[in-house]
Write a protein that holds these residues in place. Structure first.
Motif, PDB file in Angstrom:
ATOM      1  N   MET A 178       0.846  -1.196   0.000  1.00 52.17           N
ATOM      2  CA  MET A 178       0.000   0.000   0.000  1.00 52.17           C
ATOM      3  C   MET A 178       0.874   1.235   0.000  1.00 52.17           C
ATOM      4  O   MET A 178       1.992   1.217   0.540  1.00 52.17           O
ATOM      5  N   TYR A 179       0.351   2.326  -0.574  1.00 52.89           N
ATOM      6  CA  TYR A 179       1.140   3.531  -0.816  1.00 52.89           C
ATOM      7  C   TYR A 179       0.312   4.783  -0.518  1.00 52.89           C
ATOM      8  O   TYR A 179      -0.904   4.797  -0.728  1.00 52.89           O
ATOM      9  N   TRP A 180       1.029   5.833  -0.095  1.00 54.49           N
ATOM     10  CA  TRP A 180       0.438   7.161   0.011  1.00 54.49           C
ATOM     11  C   TRP A 180       1.237   8.118  -0.860  1.00 54.49           C
ATOM     12  O   TRP A 180       2.467   8.206  -0.753  1.00 54.49           O
ATOM     13  N   TYR A 181       0.515   8.857  -1.729  1.00 48.42           N
ATOM     14  CA  TYR A 181       1.103   9.880  -2.579  1.00 48.42           C
ATOM     15  C   TYR A 181       0.396  11.208  -2.325  1.00 48.42           C
ATOM     16  O   TYR A 181      -0.763  11.246  -1.926  1.00 48.42           O
ATOM     17  N   ARG A 182       1.114  12.277  -2.636  1.00 45.36           N
ATOM     18  CA  ARG A 182       0.473  13.575  -2.686  1.00 45.36           C
ATOM     19  C   ARG A 182       0.659  14.138  -4.094  1.00 45.36           C
ATOM     20  O   ARG A 182       1.672  13.863  -4.757  1.00 45.36           O
ATOM     21  N   GLN A 183      -0.338  14.903  -4.530  1.00 47.97           N
ATOM     22  CA  GLN A 183      -0.273  15.491  -5.868  1.00 47.97           C
ATOM     23  C   GLN A 183      -0.505  16.984  -5.767  1.00 47.97           C
ATOM     24  O   GLN A 183      -1.549  17.438  -5.291  1.00 47.97           O
ATOM     25  N   ASP A 184       0.486  17.737  -6.226  1.00 52.50           N
ATOM     26  CA  ASP A 184       0.407  19.188  -6.275  1.00 52.50           C
ATOM     27  C   ASP A 184       0.470  19.620  -7.727  1.00 52.50           C
ATOM     28  O   ASP A 184       1.083  18.944  -8.559  1.00 52.50           O
ATOM     29  N   PRO A 185      -0.130  20.762  -8.056  1.00 44.42           N
ATOM     30  CA  PRO A 185      -0.131  21.226  -9.454  1.00 44.42           C
ATOM     31  C   PRO A 185       1.275  21.298 -10.023  1.00 44.42           C
ATOM     32  O   PRO A 185       2.175  21.884  -9.411  1.00 44.42           O
TER      33      PRO A 185
ATOM     34  N   TYR B  88       4.932   7.761   1.861  1.00 46.46           N
ATOM     35  CA  TYR B  88       5.310   6.536   2.554  1.00 46.46           C
ATOM     36  C   TYR B  88       4.697   5.360   1.811  1.00 46.46           C
ATOM     37  O   TYR B  88       3.712   5.509   1.105  1.00 46.46           O
ATOM     38  N   TYR B  89       5.286   4.203   2.019  1.00 47.31           N
ATOM     39  CA  TYR B  89       4.682   3.001   1.481  1.00 47.31           C
ATOM     40  C   TYR B  89       4.905   1.841   2.433  1.00 47.31           C
ATOM     41  O   TYR B  89       5.759   1.898   3.321  1.00 47.31           O
TER      42      TYR B  89
ATOM     43  N   THR C  76       6.848  -0.515   6.976  1.00 46.95           N
ATOM     44  CA  THR C  76       6.604   0.780   6.349  1.00 46.95           C
ATOM     45  C   THR C  76       7.945   1.407   6.015  1.00 46.95           C
ATOM     46  O   THR C  76       8.929   1.194   6.745  1.00 46.95           O
ATOM     47  N   ASP C  77       7.981   2.182   4.936  1.00 50.23           N
ATOM     48  CA  ASP C  77       9.223   2.831   4.520  1.00 50.23           C
ATOM     49  C   ASP C  77       8.939   4.226   4.006  1.00 50.23           C
ATOM     50  O   ASP C  77       7.850   4.496   3.471  1.00 50.23           O
ATOM     51  N   LYS C  78       9.944   5.085   4.149  1.00 45.45           N
ATOM     52  CA  LYS C  78       9.811   6.452   3.680  1.00 45.45           C
ATOM     53  C   LYS C  78       9.894   6.501   2.160  1.00 45.45           C
ATOM     54  O   LYS C  78      10.629   5.739   1.535  1.00 45.45           O
ATOM     55  N   GLY C  79       9.148   7.460   1.605  1.00 49.07           N
ATOM     56  CA  GLY C  79       9.223   7.716   0.185  1.00 49.07           C
ATOM     57  C   GLY C  79      10.043   8.957  -0.092  1.00 49.07           C
ATOM     58  O   GLY C  79      11.046   9.211   0.571  1.00 49.07           O
TER      59      GLY C  79
ATOM     60  N   VAL D  18       2.757   7.135   9.281  1.00 52.77           N
ATOM     61  CA  VAL D  18       1.822   6.150   8.734  1.00 52.77           C
ATOM     62  C   VAL D  18       1.696   4.975   9.693  1.00 52.77           C
ATOM     63  O   VAL D  18       2.572   4.732  10.536  1.00 52.77           O
ATOM     64  N   SER D  19       0.589   4.271   9.522  1.00 57.48           N
ATOM     65  CA  SER D  19       0.356   3.041  10.273  1.00 57.48           C
ATOM     66  C   SER D  19      -0.255   2.011   9.349  1.00 57.48           C
ATOM     67  O   SER D  19      -1.274   2.289   8.714  1.00 57.48           O
ATOM     68  N   ARG D  20       0.387   0.860   9.258  1.00 57.20           N
ATOM     69  CA  ARG D  20      -0.239  -0.261   8.528  1.00 57.20           C
ATOM     70  C   ARG D  20      -0.976  -1.070   9.584  1.00 57.20           C
ATOM     71  O   ARG D  20      -0.415  -1.927  10.255  1.00 57.20           O
ATOM     72  N   LEU D  21      -2.235  -0.760   9.739  1.00 52.49           N
ATOM     73  CA  LEU D  21      -3.036  -1.292  10.833  1.00 52.49           C
ATOM     74  C   LEU D  21      -3.235  -2.798  10.699  1.00 52.49           C
ATOM     75  O   LEU D  21      -3.261  -3.533  11.688  1.00 52.49           O
ATOM     76  N   ASN D  22      -3.420  -3.256   9.494  1.00 55.53           N
ATOM     77  CA  ASN D  22      -3.587  -4.670   9.165  1.00 55.53           C
ATOM     78  C   ASN D  22      -3.390  -4.768   7.660  1.00 55.53           C
ATOM     79  O   ASN D  22      -2.995  -3.783   7.025  1.00 55.53           O
ATOM     80  N   LYS D  23      -3.662  -5.904   7.068  1.00 56.11           N
ATOM     81  CA  LYS D  23      -3.408  -6.036   5.648  1.00 56.11           C
ATOM     82  C   LYS D  23      -4.306  -5.106   4.828  1.00 56.11           C
ATOM     83  O   LYS D  23      -3.911  -4.629   3.769  1.00 56.11           O
ATOM     84  N   ARG D  24      -5.481  -4.798   5.297  1.00 53.71           N
ATOM     85  CA  ARG D  24      -6.436  -3.994   4.540  1.00 53.71           C
ATOM     86  C   ARG D  24      -6.209  -2.493   4.656  1.00 53.71           C
ATOM     87  O   ARG D  24      -6.514  -1.754   3.736  1.00 53.71           O
ATOM     88  N   GLU D  25      -5.708  -2.031   5.805  1.00 49.91           N
ATOM     89  CA  GLU D  25      -5.757  -0.613   6.115  1.00 49.91           C
ATOM     90  C   GLU D  25      -4.378   0.027   6.283  1.00 49.91           C
ATOM     91  O   GLU D  25      -3.494  -0.542   6.944  1.00 49.91           O
TER      92      GLU D  25
END
Lengths: 115, 111
Positions: free
Chosen positions: A32-39, A47-48, A55-58, A66-73
């Protein structure tokens, strides 16, 4: 199948406030991944989590946790929001992480404004 | 800095013409992927090309990969107004699990 679900869709914060962006996937994906998008900036990886329990820094992790709460979240927390964190945030997931040639599935995004 | 850099940043063509977008990257990759984003929406995967492949086709899409030059191109043939969107390349570093996106090309197809 809902796919990747992000909540909330919109949020306005004042500088210094904290909040958590939630992401859940129902595809039994490992990564799972988190991205941000700016113009004009494309998507930048915050993070991913290549697999449950890791978890690792991007590219741009500062100011986020970040928190990987379980496989889904996989949640993204802003402890003390700053105007520079005004952005659209996307969560994504894929079946496998390392060297597996898998594509990403994206959520619909969270539009965050920090005043 | 971002792994992928795309060229051009913006492209405007007439319906029926071909559109070519280029992507350059810096590190070793397992694969390179192309995504599409319609305005205000999430990204949708278009095509993936592995590091040992040189060319791949999917419908009206043709992707090439040159690992010696660390570059890729996406060709959309016979474009349609519905192809109007932003297109992003993403490099998959594989051994780290990271997937890093370029800045994107905004394509406008005029009817």
């Amino acid at each position: 199948n809902a796919g990747v679900t992000q909540t909330p869709k919109f949020q306005v914060l004042k500088t210094g406030q904290s909040m958590t962006l939630q992401c859940a996937q129902d595809m039994n994906h490992n990564s799972m991944y988190w991205y941000r998008q700016d113009p004009g900036m494309g998507l930048r990886l915050i993070y991913y989590s290549a697999s449950e329990g890791t978890t690792d820094k991007g590219e741009v992790p500062n100011g986020y946790n970040v928190s990987r709460l379980n496989k889904r979240e996989f949640s993204l927390r802003l402890e003390s929001a700053a105007p520079s964190q005004t952005s659209v945030y996307f969560c994504a997931s894929r079946r496998q992480g390392l060297a597996a040639n898998e594509k990403l599935f994206f959520g619909s995004g969270t539009q965050l404004s920090v005043l | 800095s971002q792994q992928g850099e795309e060229d051009p940043q913006a492209l405007s063509i007439q319906e029926g013409e071909n559109a070519t977008m280029n992507c350059s990257y810096k590190t070793s990759i397992n694969n390179l992927q192309w995504y599409r984003q319609n305005s205000g929406r999430g990204l949708v995967h278009l095509i993936l090309i592995r590091s040992n492949e040189r060319e791949k086709h999917s419908g009206r899409l043709r992707v090439t990969l040159d690992t010696s030059k660390k570059s890729s191109s996406l060709l959309i043939t016979a474009s349609r107004a519905a192809d109007t969107a932003s297109y992003f390349c993403a490099t998959d570093e594989g051994n780290t699990g990271k997937l890093i996106f370029g800045q994107g090309t905004t394509l406008q197809v005029k009817p």
